[in-house]
Write a protein that holds these residues in place. Structure first.
Motif, mmCIF file in Angstrom:
data_model
loop_
_atom_site.group_PDB
_atom_site.id
_atom_site.type_symbol
_atom_site.label_atom_id
_atom_site.label_comp_id
_atom_site.label_asym_id
_atom_site.label_seq_id
_atom_site.Cartn_x
_atom_site.Cartn_y
_atom_site.Cartn_z
ATOM 1 N N LYS A 49 -54.504 152.348 81.780
ATOM 2 C CA LYS A 49 -53.473 152.928 82.646
ATOM 3 C C LYS A 49 -54.026 153.278 84.025
ATOM 4 O O LYS A 49 -53.308 153.225 85.024
ATOM 5 N N LYS A 50 -55.308 153.637 84.072
ATOM 6 C CA LYS A 50 -55.905 154.008 85.359
ATOM 7 C C LYS A 50 -55.984 152.812 86.297
ATOM 8 O O LYS A 50 -55.953 152.963 87.521
ATOM 9 N N THR A 51 -56.120 151.632 85.734
ATOM 10 C CA THR A 51 -56.203 150.422 86.560
ATOM 11 C C THR A 51 -54.860 149.715 86.670
ATOM 12 O O THR A 51 -54.668 148.907 87.574
ATOM 13 N N ALA A 52 -53.934 150.004 85.755
ATOM 14 C CA ALA A 52 -52.609 149.375 85.786
ATOM 15 C C ALA A 52 -51.617 150.374 86.380
ATOM 16 O O ALA A 52 -50.952 151.116 85.668
ATOM 17 N N LYS A 53 -51.549 150.407 87.705
ATOM 18 C CA LYS A 53 -50.737 151.411 88.378
ATOM 19 C C LYS A 53 -49.250 151.257 88.086
ATOM 20 O O LYS A 53 -48.490 152.215 88.190
ATOM 21 N N ASN A 54 -48.808 150.070 87.740
ATOM 22 C CA ASN A 54 -47.388 149.866 87.484
ATOM 23 C C ASN A 54 -46.932 150.512 86.182
ATOM 24 O O ASN A 54 -45.744 150.508 85.869
ATOM 25 N N LEU A 55 -47.872 151.048 85.402
ATOM 26 C CA LEU A 55 -47.504 151.769 84.184
ATOM 27 C C LEU A 55 -47.344 153.262 84.451
ATOM 28 O O LEU A 55 -47.131 154.028 83.523
ATOM 29 N N VAL A 56 -47.438 153.669 85.699
ATOM 30 C CA VAL A 56 -47.365 155.087 86.023
ATOM 31 C C VAL A 56 -45.976 155.622 85.703
ATOM 32 O O VAL A 56 -44.965 154.926 85.817
ATOM 33 N N ASP A 57 -45.920 156.872 85.252
ATOM 34 C CA ASP A 57 -44.644 157.546 85.029
ATOM 35 C C ASP A 57 -44.775 158.980 85.534
ATOM 36 O O ASP A 57 -45.784 159.358 86.113
ATOM 37 N N VAL A 58 -43.744 159.771 85.289
ATOM 38 C CA VAL A 58 -43.734 161.126 85.842
ATOM 39 C C VAL A 58 -44.843 161.988 85.258
ATOM 40 O O VAL A 58 -45.263 162.969 85.874
ATOM 41 N N ASN A 59 -45.332 161.640 84.093
ATOM 42 C CA ASN A 59 -46.396 162.427 83.465
ATOM 43 C C ASN A 59 -47.787 162.029 83.944
ATOM 44 O O ASN A 59 -48.707 162.843 83.907
ATOM 45 N N SER A 60 -47.935 160.765 84.358
ATOM 46 C CA SER A 60 -49.264 160.279 84.731
ATOM 47 C C SER A 60 -49.433 160.067 86.233
ATOM 48 O O SER A 60 -50.531 159.744 86.681
ATOM 49 N N VAL A 61 -48.364 160.233 87.015
ATOM 50 C CA VAL A 61 -48.464 159.970 88.443
ATOM 51 C C VAL A 61 -49.403 160.965 89.118
ATOM 52 O O VAL A 61 -49.445 162.147 88.757
ATOM 53 N N VAL A 62 -50.163 160.471 90.050
ATOM 54 C CA VAL A 62 -51.072 161.315 90.842
ATOM 55 C C VAL A 62 -50.857 160.995 92.310
ATOM 56 O O VAL A 62 -50.336 159.924 92.670
ATOM 57 N N LEU A 63 -51.263 161.916 93.152
ATOM 58 C CA LEU A 63 -51.116 161.734 94.593
ATOM 59 C C LEU A 63 -52.056 160.630 95.064
ATOM 60 O O LEU A 63 -53.256 160.682 94.822
ATOM 61 N N LEU A 64 -51.504 159.614 95.715
ATOM 62 C CA LEU A 64 -52.293 158.504 96.228
ATOM 63 C C LEU A 64 -52.698 158.802 97.669
ATOM 64 O O LEU A 64 -51.857 159.193 98.484
ATOM 65 N N THR A 65 -53.959 158.614 97.955
ATOM 66 C CA THR A 65 -54.462 158.916 99.311
ATOM 67 C C THR A 65 -55.047 157.705 100.007
ATOM 68 O O THR A 65 -55.421 157.797 101.172
ATOM 69 N N ASP A 66 -55.123 156.559 99.309
ATOM 70 C CA ASP A 66 -55.647 155.355 99.953
ATOM 71 C C ASP A 66 -54.716 154.922 101.080
ATOM 72 O O ASP A 66 -53.490 154.988 100.962
ATOM 73 N N VAL A 67 -55.310 154.463 102.160
ATOM 74 C CA VAL A 67 -54.524 154.023 103.320
ATOM 75 C C VAL A 67 -53.580 152.891 102.942
ATOM 76 O O VAL A 67 -52.423 152.860 103.365
ATOM 77 N N ALA A 68 -54.055 151.975 102.100
ATOM 78 C CA ALA A 68 -53.224 150.836 101.710
ATOM 79 C C ALA A 68 -51.982 151.300 100.955
ATOM 80 O O ALA A 68 -50.870 150.808 101.192
#
Length: 321
Positions: free
Chosen positions: A176-195
């Protein structure tokens, strides 16, 4: 080669060789190929039928040719056939494991004094192969008991299952850490990468500016640059609002239903939070409640507090009128 290997050995050997090749070259996942693809089972049955048919045809041809020989030719053929290895050691081992058989004419000597409607019982000795198997099973049972239930040096099947579940859970979380498209409301984290933030801005410009303005200052929708939030101002709350929509009848739609992918919603939610503290050209008045991250103190200045209180008083007076 045909004379050295009997047909009852040759046919199974060829069949299982073909079976092994099919299993090796056909990608069927965790299942056997003949179960995953029933057509392969039909193919294997056909192969077995052909192998047996070929043996029968060859045997028939040999028999016809043998009958066409003269007596001298038949004698030479039989002499050559008698030179074929008979696997005497294997046969001797087989007879030893099978055990001796009492001739029918001597069965009266081992008849027990039992008679069930004319059915009599013979006191035959158990075959050696059966006895050896029985002794081996008892030795195995003792070793198994000692290994799994006395010393506990090996895991039982239940412990193995628990370990596999635990390992699978670790692997799923790592995936799940590498498959970002599996993110949901429980696993979402703040993204800070410029991209990620750049992609979030593109999604915001394409879908959100009509209600929140390009700089996030708010229009139909609320101001996204201040510290006041109607449905929460952390990444999980913002993600949930984008995904499921806002308050009923207030205009914010569910972007999940509009086709945004989980990763895109996480990126635009992170971009929205990156607007915090910026100064829009025409910032809309604050709406909702002051949002403070858990574990932080209220850093609102006295002037901001007075403005907030004045705003709340004005809204109260307006509603009373």
């Amino acid at each position: 080669m045909k004379k050295l290997i009997p047909s009852y050995v040759r046919v199974p050997a060829l069949f299982f060789a073909i079976f092994g090749l099919v299993e090796y070259f056909v990608d069927s996942g965790d299942k056997p190929a003949f179960l995953e693809y029933p057509i392969i089972m039909l193919f294997l049955v056909l192969v077995l039928f052909i192998l047996i048919a070929v043996e029968g045809i060859v045997g028939s041809i040999e028999n016809v040719l043998f009958q066409s020989l003269d007596e001298a030719g038949k004698a030479r053929y039989l002499a050559n056939t008698s030179k074929v290895p008979e696997f005497k050691k294997a046969k001797a081992l087989y007879h030893k494991l099978k055990g001796g058989e009492t001739p029918i004419e001597e069965e009266h000597e081992i008849i027990l004094d039992h008679n069930y409607d004319g059915i009599k019982e013979l006191d035959n000795n158990l075959p050696p192969w059966w006895l050896y198997s029985w002794y081996a099973s008892m030795v195995f049972a003792v070793i198994y008991l000692f290994n799994f239930h006395v010393t506990g040096s090996s895991d039982t099947q239940y412990e193995e299952l628990d370990n596999e579940y635990a390992q699978a859970k670790i692997e799923i979380e790592a995936y799940k850490k590498t498959a970002k498209n599996l993110v949901d409301v429980n696993s979402v984290v703040l993204l800070t990468d410029v991209a990620d933030l750049q992609i979030g801005k593109k999604v915001f410009d394409a879908n959100c500016v009509a209600c929140h303005m390009a700089d996030g200052g708010g229009g139909i929708g609320p101001n996204l640059t201040d510290k006041y939030w109607i449905l929460g101002g952390d990444i999980k709350s913002v993600f949930h609002t984008i995904s499921e929509g806002g308050r009923s009848g207030k205009g914010m739609i569910s972007w999940k239903k509009e086709g945004l992918k989980p990763l895109e919603m996480a990126q635009v939610a992170s971009y929205v939070l990156s607007l915090q503290g910026t100064t829009p050209a025409k910032g809309k008045d604050a709406e909702g409640d002051l949002w403070q991250p858990e574990g932080t103190e209220d850093t609102t200045t006295p002037a901001e507090q007075e403005n907030t209180e004045a705003l709340e008083i004005g809204e109260t007076v307006s509603s009373n009128n």
